[in-house]
Enzyme design. Structure first.
Site, PDB file in Angstrom:
ATOM      1  N   GLU A 195      53.852  -5.796   9.706  1.00  9.28           N
ATOM      2  CA  GLU A 195      53.645  -4.481   9.101  1.00  9.28           C
ATOM      3  C   GLU A 195      53.897  -4.506   7.599  1.00  9.28           C
ATOM      4  OE1 GLU A 195      54.751  -4.050  13.400  1.00  9.28           O
ATOM      5  OE2 GLU A 195      55.448  -5.233  11.679  1.00  9.28           O
ATOM      6  N   GLU A 238      49.027 -18.473  10.339  1.00  9.55           N
ATOM      7  CA  GLU A 238      49.505 -19.344   9.262  1.00  9.55           C
ATOM      8  C   GLU A 238      51.022 -19.495   9.345  1.00  9.55           C
ATOM      9  OE1 GLU A 238      47.800 -18.372   5.431  1.00  9.55           O
ATOM     10  OE2 GLU A 238      45.953 -17.619   6.355  1.00  9.55           O
ATOM     11  N   MET A 301      40.314 -23.394   4.595  1.00  8.02           N
ATOM     12  CA  MET A 301      40.761 -22.533   3.494  1.00  8.02           C
ATOM     13  C   MET A 301      40.992 -23.382   2.243  1.00  8.02           C
ATOM     14  SD  MET A 301      43.115 -19.723   5.494  1.00  8.02           S
ATOM     15  CE  MET A 301      44.193 -20.888   6.348  1.00  8.02           C
ATOM     16  N   TYR A 303      41.236 -23.402  -0.994  1.00  4.28           N
ATOM     17  CA  TYR A 303      41.557 -22.682  -2.220  1.00  4.28           C
ATOM     18  C   TYR A 303      43.069 -22.516  -2.297  1.00  4.28           C
ATOM     19  CZ  TYR A 303      40.513 -19.246   1.500  1.00  4.28           C
ATOM     20  OH  TYR A 303      40.402 -18.595   2.707  1.00  4.28           O
ATOM     21  N   GLU A 304      43.552 -21.951  -3.394  1.00  2.00           N
ATOM     22  CA  GLU A 304      44.975 -21.691  -3.652  1.00  2.00           C
ATOM     23  C   GLU A 304      45.748 -22.923  -4.117  1.00  2.00           C
ATOM     24  OE1 GLU A 304      47.247 -18.314  -3.295  1.00  2.00           O
ATOM     25  OE2 GLU A 304      45.346 -18.439  -4.378  1.00  2.00           O
ATOM     26  N   TRP A 427      36.922 -15.860   0.708  1.00  2.00           N
ATOM     27  CA  TRP A 427      38.112 -15.027   0.566  1.00  2.00           C
ATOM     28  C   TRP A 427      38.035 -14.445  -0.848  1.00  2.00           C
ATOM     29  CZ3 TRP A 427      41.528 -12.710   3.493  1.00  2.00           C
ATOM     30  CH2 TRP A 427      42.566 -12.028   2.851  1.00  2.00           C
TER      31      TRP A 427
END
Length: 457
Positions: A195, A238, A301, A303-304, A427
């Site tokens: 949350e 993840e 993924m 990237y990053e 993304w």
């Protein structure tokens, strides 16, 4: 001196494995150049250059900015009573194809009398490629409408797992409605986002430690997909941890069996690993071979490398991306793979101080706007295959910016046919990047659902 560059690419034939040459042109802006002057160099109409690069009046340019030069094969002028629908019938093309070839319409079917409408491009690619992308509920509608004509899949972000193992729904009604309008298959995105908006190793462990919880969650996912009209599942756990790797792969297999029984596919997102034993909680829970065996498709993924709390560098430097891809194809069929692509960049204030510095995430078109605003010259790192620049702000602080442009898109998209991948995964779809989607349209045949609906005028 910054010179214009012409790029060429060998693209795989759509069905017979033959090779065909597609000539791509990307112009790098020199001091004093204008859109009109550049258009004259290529024998192109200025408005064709502005539309495929997302340029806005009065069309200022930055030195070093890359401009995608596409050449229409067939155009027409909208006359009295013409609509995108009537033109599609007249030229026997789809409305969605016209929206892709005319990004100035921003996903709208409305035409102005006298407007030039591109019907087809010269040397347009024929290799089928699928395009996927994530979007949050608060995405600007005009931005998403402008992107969805290109998209095979839209993935609303994100369904989570609560502390009791139940399904937590995002505000996805608007995204589902838009995906259907543009023929983009909606995929339910399942993650361990809490949350508070972060991935939870503890939530993953609690779920993966109980087969009953897994069964109940799989039931809830299947029921929600049928209830809301989702047509596939995207799983993205993840920071799972090494201790959960086997259980996670088995859970993905359970979900895939449930989803396949409904006639849909399951895609699993993977951390960018370069070896099976790569250390780190992000990597150790993702067993490439096991997850590939239990999935219909995989999103890498890639990237990053440049990230919010790290030093200034390219978000997706090409050598780093290639190392991930070279390892991945030893563990899974390349035709299952979606290449991850970053639709964002970062703006760092220098000097970088570890533990204190925090880069600002920006859009790729926004990066060029910043360069124009501060009179910065955009440079290009030939090793990373990424653009960057420096500027000094009003408080005399020096900034370093890394982002993506037409050149870096070309370098990355060329990997798709080179490796034999299924498609590209963005993304994300939250920011405009007209040149990237225009380049995809030139290079490939973007896959859409055969009976895709179209936006009404």
């Amino acid at each position: 001196m910054i010179l214009p560059c012409t790029l060429s690419l060998l693209l795989s034939g759509a069905y017979n494995g033959e090779k065909e040459v597609k000539l791509m042109q990307i112009h790098v802006v020199r001091p004093g150049e204008t859109v009109s002057a550049i258009a004259a160099q290529y024998g192109a109409a200025p408005d064709i250059i502005t539309r495929y690069n997302g340029l806005k009046p009065p069309y200022p340019l930055a030195v070093g900015q890359s401009l995608l030069i596409l050449q229409p094969a067939v155009t027409t002028t909208a006359g009295p009573g013409d609509t995108l629908f009537s033109l599609a019938r007249r030229f026997q093309v789809s409305v969605l194809q016209l929206l892709r070839l005319n990004p100035q319409l921003m996903g709208s079917a409305r035409l102005r009398q006298g407007e030039t409408v591109v019907i087809s491009l010269q040397d347009q690619g024929t290799r089928p490629v699928e395009v996927s992308g994530y979007a949050y509920a608060n995405v600007r509608e005009q931005v998403l409408r402008s992107i969805l004509p290109y998209a095979t899949f839209l993935v609303p972000f994100s369904y989570g797992v609560d502390a009791g193992g139940g399904l937590v729904r995002p505000r996805d009604d608007r995204l589902l409605a838009l995906s259907r309008q543009y023929g983009a298959l909606p995929l339910l995105h399942l993650s361990t986002i809490t949350e508070e908006g972060s991935f939870s190793t503890q939530r993953a462990s609690d779920l993966l430690g109980s087969y009953q919880r897994q069964q109940e969650l799989a039931d809830a996912v299947a029921a929600q997909m049928l209830r809301l009209g989702y047509e596939g599942l995207d799983v993205d756990f993840e920071f799972v941890g090494r201790e959960n790797a086997d259980a996670y792969a088995a859970f993905v297999g359970l979900l895939r069996d449930r989803v396949n029984a409904l006639g849909f596919e399951l895609i699993t997102a993977l951390a960018p690993k370069t070896s099976p034993g790569q250390p780190g909680v992000l990597y150790e829970g993702h067993d490439y071979a096991a997850l590939a065996a239990n999935s219909d498709a995989l999103l890498l993924m890639t990237y990053e490398w440049g990230y919010t709390y790290g030093p200034a560098m390219a978000v997706a430097p090409l050598p780093s991306v290639r190392r991930v891809l070279d390892y991945a194809v030893t563990e899974m069929p390349p035709e299952k793979i979606f290449l991850g692509f970053p639709n964002y960049g970062y703006d760092w204030i220098l000097p970088y101080i570890s533990g204190q510095s925090r880069a600002r995430s920006i859009g790729n078109e926004e990066a060029v706007d910043i360069a124009i605003r501060y009179g910065a010259e955009i440079r290009y790192d030939e090793t990373a295959q990424s653009p960057y620049f420096y500027y000094t702000d009003e408080e005399n602080r020096v900034h370093e910016v890394w982002f993506e442009d037409a050149r870096s898109c070309y370098a990355k998209f060329s990997l798709i046919p080179s490796y034999g991948f299924r498609g590209v995964g963005y993304w994300n779809f939250m920011r405009p990047f007209t040149a990237s989607f225009s380049l995809l349209t030139q290079m490939f045949d973007l896959v859409k659902r055969p009976t895709a609906p179209v936006p009404q005028p």
